[in-house]
Design an enzyme around this catalytic site. Sequence first.
Site, PDB file in Angstrom:
ATOM      1  CG  LEU A  33      -1.896  -1.173   1.330  1.00 58.70           C
ATOM      2  CD1 LEU A  33      -2.840  -0.963   2.509  1.00 58.70           C
ATOM      3  CD2 LEU A  33      -2.681  -1.395   0.047  1.00 58.70           C
ATOM      4  CG  HIS A  34       0.944   3.400  -3.243  1.00 59.40           C
ATOM      5  ND1 HIS A  34      -0.171   4.097  -3.656  1.00 59.40           N
ATOM      6  CD2 HIS A  34       1.086   2.380  -4.127  1.00 59.40           C
ATOM      7  CE1 HIS A  34      -0.653   3.550  -4.741  1.00 59.40           C
ATOM      8  NE2 HIS A  34       0.083   2.490  -5.049  1.00 59.40           N
ATOM      9  N   GLY A  36      -1.832   6.286  -2.663  1.00 59.71           N
ATOM     10  CA  GLY A  36      -2.961   6.115  -3.596  1.00 59.71           C
ATOM     11  C   GLY A  36      -4.036   5.252  -2.942  1.00 59.71           C
ATOM     12  CG  HIS A  37      -3.204   1.115  -2.322  1.00 60.89           C
ATOM     13  ND1 HIS A  37      -1.842   1.053  -2.446  1.00 60.89           N
ATOM     14  CD2 HIS A  37      -3.715   0.315  -3.289  1.00 60.89           C
ATOM     15  CE1 HIS A  37      -1.529   0.237  -3.447  1.00 60.89           C
ATOM     16  NE2 HIS A  37      -2.635  -0.220  -3.985  1.00 60.89           N
ATOM     17  CD  GLN A  61      -5.617  -8.383 -10.768  1.00 57.19           C
ATOM     18  OE1 GLN A  61      -6.587  -8.603 -10.070  1.00 57.19           O
ATOM     19  NE2 GLN A  61      -5.115  -7.156 -10.919  1.00 57.19           N
ATOM     20  CE  LYS A 149      -1.420   3.030 -10.924  1.00 51.93           C
ATOM     21  NZ  LYS A 149      -0.424   2.035 -11.173  1.00 51.93           N
ATOM     22  CG  ASP A 150      -4.910   0.672 -12.008  1.00 54.32           C
ATOM     23  OD1 ASP A 150      -4.081   0.006 -12.624  1.00 54.32           O
ATOM     24  OD2 ASP A 150      -4.699   1.124 -10.863  1.00 54.32           O
ATOM     25  CD  GLN A 153      -8.490  -2.289 -11.768  1.00 51.11           C
ATOM     26  OE1 GLN A 153      -7.827  -3.293 -11.963  1.00 51.11           O
ATOM     27  NE2 GLN A 153      -8.299  -1.526 -10.713  1.00 51.11           N
TER      28      GLN A 153
HETATM   29  P1  AMP Z   1      -3.766  -2.303  -6.756  1.00 53.93           P
HETATM   30  O1  AMP Z   1      -3.358  -2.644  -5.360  1.00 53.93           O
HETATM   31  O2  AMP Z   1      -2.641  -1.867  -7.624  1.00 53.93           O
HETATM   32  O3  AMP Z   1      -4.661  -3.340  -7.374  1.00 53.93           O
HETATM   33  O4  AMP Z   1      -4.667  -1.017  -6.620  1.00 53.93           O
HETATM   34  C1  AMP Z   1      -5.795  -0.993  -5.778  1.00 53.93           C
HETATM   35  C2  AMP Z   1      -6.573   0.255  -6.061  1.00 53.93           C
HETATM   36  O5  AMP Z   1      -5.760   1.403  -5.783  1.00 53.93           O
HETATM   37  C3  AMP Z   1      -7.006   0.365  -7.525  1.00 53.93           C
HETATM   38  O6  AMP Z   1      -8.320   0.867  -7.581  1.00 53.93           O
HETATM   39  C4  AMP Z   1      -6.003   1.332  -8.076  1.00 53.93           C
HETATM   40  O7  AMP Z   1      -6.491   2.046  -9.188  1.00 53.93           O
HETATM   41  C5  AMP Z   1      -5.791   2.263  -6.900  1.00 53.93           C
HETATM   42  N1  AMP Z   1      -4.539   2.994  -7.059  1.00 53.93           N
HETATM   43  C6  AMP Z   1      -3.317   2.465  -7.323  1.00 53.93           C
HETATM   44  N2  AMP Z   1      -2.408   3.450  -7.465  1.00 53.93           N
HETATM   45  C7  AMP Z   1      -3.068   4.622  -7.295  1.00 53.93           C
HETATM   46  C8  AMP Z   1      -2.687   5.998  -7.343  1.00 53.93           C
HETATM   47  N3  AMP Z   1      -1.439   6.367  -7.586  1.00 53.93           N
HETATM   48  N4  AMP Z   1      -3.642   6.926  -7.119  1.00 53.93           N
HETATM   49  C9  AMP Z   1      -4.921   6.569  -6.876  1.00 53.93           C
HETATM   50  N5  AMP Z   1      -5.344   5.302  -6.825  1.00 53.93           N
HETATM   51  C10 AMP Z   1      -4.436   4.337  -7.031  1.00 53.93           C
END
Ligand code: AMP
Length: 279
Positions: A33-34, A36-37, A61, A149-150, A153
Amino acid sequence: METVKLVADIKAKISKFKDEGKTIGFVPTMGALHKGHLSLTEASVKNNDITVVSIFVNPTQFNNPNDLSTYPRTLEADLEQLSHYNPDLIFIPEVSEIYPEPDTRKFDFGLLDRVMEGKNRPGHFNGVAQVVSKLFDIVNPDNAYFGQKDFQQVAVIKQMTQDLKLNVNIVSCPIIREKDGLAMSSRNLLLSEEQRKNACKISETLFKARNLAAELSVHELKDWVIKEINKNSYLSVEYFEIVNDTSLEEIKDWKELNNKVGCITVQVGKIRLIDNITF
Ligand code: AMP
């Protein structure tokens, strides 16, 4: 904040909250997690009575086995970060909990799955739809939070929610970036120091492209972005497309009356990074 591993346990807890008339917000993640999450978690906590965050690296996926085996896993740090945002339940299932049997469902998203990430990662969005539909069934959320970002998706998940007639509101949240502009991503952890330094050229070029859109045709701008990024020896553009933000159809002329987004994927060594910008 409580962690839950079993589907039966989380279903029982959520069913109790629903009986009490509480709204459920859901943030599906693959961990590492960062901010964004965390921004998605923050939005959910603010707008729902109960927030559920899932951490699950979904094997279906990943079209590339090496990408799955190297995907960063940082559970302890993830839980520490989440604890500052007060979500209620963290769902951390094993693969066998989500897939007691192989999921053989095939989704048809038409063009949404035939362009960009869909074209370059065959089966990826089918896997995303499999896991998100299963998680929606388990968590039964009123609101589910996804990052722009996605971008593709989000389009696919909105379509899936409509096709399956699910009663979930899909909330799309802004891209969170590092100080130098690079879109935050769990995969950034896999970059070497040099690759990381050079990766900010991706967002830098997209921001410049937004300003250049007044001077160049769509075709010229696409060429410019690809050439500009490829000048950097650490970076290699897989695609850059400018598309209608809902249908994902290619935009040919700026005069077209719809919202436009430029979506890019760049290889940085073995790591694929994605980003996008609205025009
Ligand atoms: P992931 O763990 O990569 O599957 O991402 C989980 C959720 O966090 C997805 O809805 C991503 O689009 C969102 N996410 C990932 N990176 C960012 C970011 N930089 N800014 C905003 N949302 C993000």
